[in-house]
Design a protein around this motif. Structure first.
Motif, PDB file in Angstrom:
ATOM      1  N   CYS A  23       0.851  -1.185   0.000  1.00  0.00           N
ATOM      2  CA  CYS A  23       0.000   0.000   0.000  1.00  0.00           C
ATOM      3  C   CYS A  23       0.887   1.234   0.000  1.00  0.00           C
ATOM      4  CB  CYS A  23      -0.892  -0.014   1.236  1.00  0.00           C
ATOM      5  SG  CYS A  23      -1.904   1.471   1.446  1.00  0.00           S
ATOM      6  N   VAL A  24       0.548   2.184  -0.857  1.00  0.00           N
ATOM      7  CA  VAL A  24       1.316   3.428  -0.937  1.00  0.00           C
ATOM      8  C   VAL A  24       0.343   4.605  -0.903  1.00  0.00           C
ATOM      9  CG1 VAL A  24       2.888   4.816  -2.332  1.00  0.00           C
ATOM     10  CG2 VAL A  24       3.131   2.326  -2.294  1.00  0.00           C
ATOM     11  N   GLN A  25       0.686   5.624  -0.093  1.00  0.00           N
ATOM     12  CA  GLN A  25      -0.121   6.848  -0.060  1.00  0.00           C
ATOM     13  C   GLN A  25       0.761   8.043  -0.393  1.00  0.00           C
ATOM     14  OE1 GLN A  25       0.295   9.286   2.598  1.00  0.00           O
ATOM     15  NE2 GLN A  25       1.441   8.117   4.126  1.00  0.00           N
ATOM     16  N   ASP A  26       0.143   9.050  -0.995  1.00  0.00           N
ATOM     17  CA  ASP A  26       0.933  10.172  -1.507  1.00  0.00           C
ATOM     18  C   ASP A  26       0.679  11.486  -0.771  1.00  0.00           C
ATOM     19  OD1 ASP A  26      -1.074  10.982  -4.504  1.00  0.00           O
ATOM     20  OD2 ASP A  26      -1.573  10.913  -2.373  1.00  0.00           O
ATOM     21  N   MET A  27       0.091  11.405   0.432  1.00  0.00           N
ATOM     22  CA  MET A  27      -0.254  12.639   1.142  1.00  0.00           C
ATOM     23  C   MET A  27       0.591  12.868   2.395  1.00  0.00           C
ATOM     24  SD  MET A  27      -2.291  14.573  -0.353  1.00  0.00           S
ATOM     25  CE  MET A  27      -2.816  15.653   0.980  1.00  0.00           C
ATOM     26  N   ASP A  51       3.825   5.650  12.623  1.00  0.00           N
ATOM     27  CA  ASP A  51       5.070   6.266  12.176  1.00  0.00           C
ATOM     28  C   ASP A  51       5.933   5.190  11.525  1.00  0.00           C
ATOM     29  OD1 ASP A  51       7.295   8.695  13.823  1.00  0.00           O
ATOM     30  OD2 ASP A  51       7.055   8.127  11.720  1.00  0.00           O
ATOM     31  N   VAL A  52       6.958   5.635  10.850  1.00  0.00           N
ATOM     32  CA  VAL A  52       7.878   4.688  10.219  1.00  0.00           C
ATOM     33  C   VAL A  52       8.440   3.741  11.288  1.00  0.00           C
ATOM     34  CG1 VAL A  52      10.066   4.467   8.983  1.00  0.00           C
ATOM     35  CG2 VAL A  52       8.472   6.300   8.411  1.00  0.00           C
ATOM     36  N   LYS A  53       8.475   2.463  10.945  1.00  0.00           N
ATOM     37  CA  LYS A  53       9.014   1.401  11.804  1.00  0.00           C
ATOM     38  C   LYS A  53       8.172   1.169  13.064  1.00  0.00           C
ATOM     39  CE  LYS A  53      13.782   1.752  10.190  1.00  0.00           C
ATOM     40  NZ  LYS A  53      13.662   0.589   9.286  1.00  0.00           N
ATOM     41  N   MET A  54       7.031   1.803  13.160  1.00  0.00           N
ATOM     42  CA  MET A  54       6.167   1.555  14.297  1.00  0.00           C
ATOM     43  C   MET A  54       4.933   0.810  13.838  1.00  0.00           C
ATOM     44  SD  MET A  54       6.417   5.009  16.540  1.00  0.00           S
ATOM     45  CE  MET A  54       5.525   4.248  17.874  1.00  0.00           C
ATOM     46  N   PRO A  61      -5.013  -9.449  14.580  1.00  0.00           N
ATOM     47  CA  PRO A  61      -3.666  -9.508  14.000  1.00  0.00           C
ATOM     48  C   PRO A  61      -3.145 -10.915  13.728  1.00  0.00           C
ATOM     49  CG  PRO A  61      -3.547  -9.180  16.357  1.00  0.00           C
ATOM     50  CD  PRO A  61      -5.017  -9.180  15.997  1.00  0.00           C
ATOM     51  N   GLU A  62      -3.811 -11.930  14.267  1.00  0.00           N
ATOM     52  CA  GLU A  62      -3.272 -13.298  14.170  1.00  0.00           C
ATOM     53  C   GLU A  62      -3.138 -13.742  12.721  1.00  0.00           C
ATOM     54  OE1 GLU A  62      -5.065 -12.337  17.913  1.00  0.00           O
ATOM     55  OE2 GLU A  62      -6.043 -12.498  15.953  1.00  0.00           O
ATOM     56  N   GLY A  63      -1.974 -14.254  12.391  1.00  0.00           N
ATOM     57  CA  GLY A  63      -1.722 -14.743  11.044  1.00  0.00           C
ATOM     58  C   GLY A  63      -1.178 -13.685  10.091  1.00  0.00           C
ATOM     59  N   TYR A  64      -1.009 -12.465  10.615  1.00  0.00           N
ATOM     60  CA  TYR A  64      -0.535 -11.350   9.786  1.00  0.00           C
ATOM     61  C   TYR A  64       0.664 -10.666  10.452  1.00  0.00           C
ATOM     62  CZ  TYR A  64      -5.305 -11.737   7.932  1.00  0.00           C
ATOM     63  OH  TYR A  64      -6.481 -12.196   7.393  1.00  0.00           O
ATOM     64  N   SER A  65       1.467 -10.019   9.633  1.00  0.00           N
ATOM     65  CA  SER A  65       2.473  -9.100  10.132  1.00  0.00           C
ATOM     66  C   SER A  65       2.515  -7.914   9.170  1.00  0.00           C
ATOM     67  CB  SER A  65       3.848  -9.762  10.252  1.00  0.00           C
ATOM     68  OG  SER A  65       4.301 -10.184   8.971  1.00  0.00           O
ATOM     69  N   VAL A  66       3.211  -6.842   9.584  1.00  0.00           N
ATOM     70  CA  VAL A  66       3.268  -5.647   8.745  1.00  0.00           C
ATOM     71  C   VAL A  66       4.691  -5.109   8.748  1.00  0.00           C
ATOM     72  CG1 VAL A  66       0.848  -4.931   8.975  1.00  0.00           C
ATOM     73  CG2 VAL A  66       2.546  -4.200  10.684  1.00  0.00           C
ATOM     74  N   SER A  67       4.917  -4.244   7.782  1.00  0.00           N
ATOM     75  CA  SER A  67       6.211  -3.586   7.680  1.00  0.00           C
ATOM     76  C   SER A  67       5.990  -2.159   7.203  1.00  0.00           C
ATOM     77  CB  SER A  67       7.105  -4.329   6.686  1.00  0.00           C
ATOM     78  OG  SER A  67       8.289  -3.611   6.447  1.00  0.00           O
ATOM     79  N   ARG A  68       6.678  -1.207   7.889  1.00  0.00           N
ATOM     80  CA  ARG A  68       6.629   0.180   7.452  1.00  0.00           C
ATOM     81  C   ARG A  68       8.047   0.753   7.515  1.00  0.00           C
ATOM     82  NH1 ARG A  68       2.752   5.072   9.261  1.00  0.00           N
ATOM     83  NH2 ARG A  68       3.003   6.324   7.371  1.00  0.00           N
ATOM     84  N   GLU A  69       8.744   0.600   6.407  1.00  0.00           N
ATOM     85  CA  GLU A  69      10.131   1.073   6.299  1.00  0.00           C
ATOM     86  C   GLU A  69      10.202   2.511   5.809  1.00  0.00           C
ATOM     87  OE1 GLU A  69      12.870  -0.603   7.281  1.00  0.00           O
ATOM     88  OE2 GLU A  69      11.450  -2.067   8.087  1.00  0.00           O
ATOM     89  N   LYS A  70       9.158   2.924   5.061  1.00  0.00           N
ATOM     90  CA  LYS A  70       9.082   4.298   4.581  1.00  0.00           C
ATOM     91  C   LYS A  70       7.713   4.862   4.925  1.00  0.00           C
ATOM     92  CE  LYS A  70      12.287   3.835   0.714  1.00  0.00           C
ATOM     93  NZ  LYS A  70      12.479   4.033  -0.745  1.00  0.00           N
ATOM     94  N   LYS A  71       7.649   6.161   5.085  1.00  0.00           N
ATOM     95  CA  LYS A  71       6.411   6.791   5.540  1.00  0.00           C
ATOM     96  C   LYS A  71       5.245   6.520   4.581  1.00  0.00           C
ATOM     97  CE  LYS A  71       4.798  11.191   7.397  1.00  0.00           C
ATOM     98  NZ  LYS A  71       5.139  12.614   7.613  1.00  0.00           N
TER      99      LYS A  71
END
Lengths: 113, 111
Positions: A23-27, A51-54, A61-71
């Protein structure tokens, strides 16, 4: 206009596969969210990030994980897809300042066979 | 998505009439409420919002009413048009920007 884009509209995966939904947002929004949507259950929050990395767990959430390396980018990961993860996945972003409005992407319909 | 409308309560309204969609929320501490519209195959789109210090807010053809005493929210659409056919969700939230969504109501506009 705010634009939230998701990498795929339709995805078919096999049980046990690792799945990445992007997913990418431009705002320049601080907050990003992943939901799944199932008939009769509405939108349920999987994970969100302020926030990034948070990241914070949502309601399912079970069965899923997420990643936020860039805003601007928030990824949802299914480590080992199962048939009960067949669903519509919606990404959203929001500024979180004052108003709490969230802007949604078009969704990814994931089928796990 | 395409299957969102299944299993949902449905409101059928004739074109030109006014529509009222209701929502009961659960958290008396919620201070922010939103209505979203979701058309088939698309993500939810923001319609209108209201804060808990208000009981009414008007937009273009839409009005949101908030009754905190009974934890009830309603969306009124004036002069309903075929393009208003969609699933409508209410959502409640606090200052943390996290929203809790209702299960939705499907609005069908008949000609």
């Amino acid at each position: 206009d705010v634009k939230v884009t998701q990498s795929s509209r339709y995805l078919v995966k096999r049980t046990g596969e690792k799945v990445f939904l992007e997913c990418v947002q431009d705002m320049d929004h601080e907050n990003m969210f992943w939901y799944r949507q199932d008939p009769g259950l509405g939108l349920r929050l999987i994970y969100f990030s302020y926030d990034v990395k948070m990241k914070e767990k949502g309601d399912i959430p079970e069965g899923y994980s997420v990643s936020r390396e860039k805003k601007e980018r928030f990824s949802l990961i299914l480590e080992s897809a199962s048939t009960n993860q067949t669903s519509m996945y919606l990404c959203a972003s929001g500024s979180g300042i004052g108003r709490s409005e969230q802007y949604f992407g078009p969704g990814t319909r994931l089928t796990v066979t | 998505g395409e299957s969102v409308g299944l299993h949902l309560p449905t409101l059928s309204v004739q074109e030109g009439d006014n529509s009222i969609i209701n929502c009961a929320y659960s958290n008396s501490a919620s201070d922010y409420f939103i209505w979203y519209k979701q058309e088939s195959g698309k993500g939810p789109q923001f319609i209108i919002d209201i804060r808990s210090n208000m009981d009414k807010r008007q937009g273009q053809r839409v009005t949101v009413l908030l009754n905190k005493t009974v934890k009830h929210l309603s969306l009124q659409i004036a002069a309903t048009q075929p393009g208003d056919s969609a699933v409508y969700f209410c959502a409640e939230g606090g200052t943390a920007s996290k929203l809790t969504f209702g299960t939705g109501t499907r609005l069908q506009v008949t000609l």
